[in-house]
Design a protein around this motif. Structure first.
Motif: not given
Length: 93
Positions: A33-56
């Motif tokens: 809500t505050v910093s958007g998805p790019q804020g998640l990338r700065h916190i390594k514990g969330f391990r934010d990643e893009s998906l492929g295949g059916k979840w592309k």
């Protein structure tokens, strides 16, 4: 400020989540809500990643070793749509 939309099936699944996972999901929502998805990338514990295949086009963030939140970003509307909170099961249903 980002807007988070939760699919109606997510609302039902949240009722059955363990308390620690639910708290982590609420923290995830606060960050997005505050910093958007790019804020998640700065916190390594969330391990934010893009998906492929059916979840592309979707992304995944880790809530703990077992649970993930699957979401997609619509930049035109500054919207994050939470599609699923799952027990590490990426099969589409």
């Amino acid at each position: 400020m980002w807007e988070i939309y939760e699919h109606n099936r997510v609302d039902r699944r949240l009722k059955h989540l363990p308390t620690d996972v639910l708290k982590r999901y609420e923290k995830w929502k606060d960050i997005v809500t505050v910093s958007g998805p790019q804020g998640l990338r700065h916190i390594k514990g969330f391990r934010d990643e893009s998906l492929g295949g059916k979840w592309k086009g979707h992304r995944s963030s880790r809530l703990n070793l077992q649970y993930r939140v699957i979401y997609r970003v619509e930049s035109q509307r500054v919207l994050v749509e939470v599609v699923n909170v799952t027990s590490h099961d990426y099969r589409r249903k």
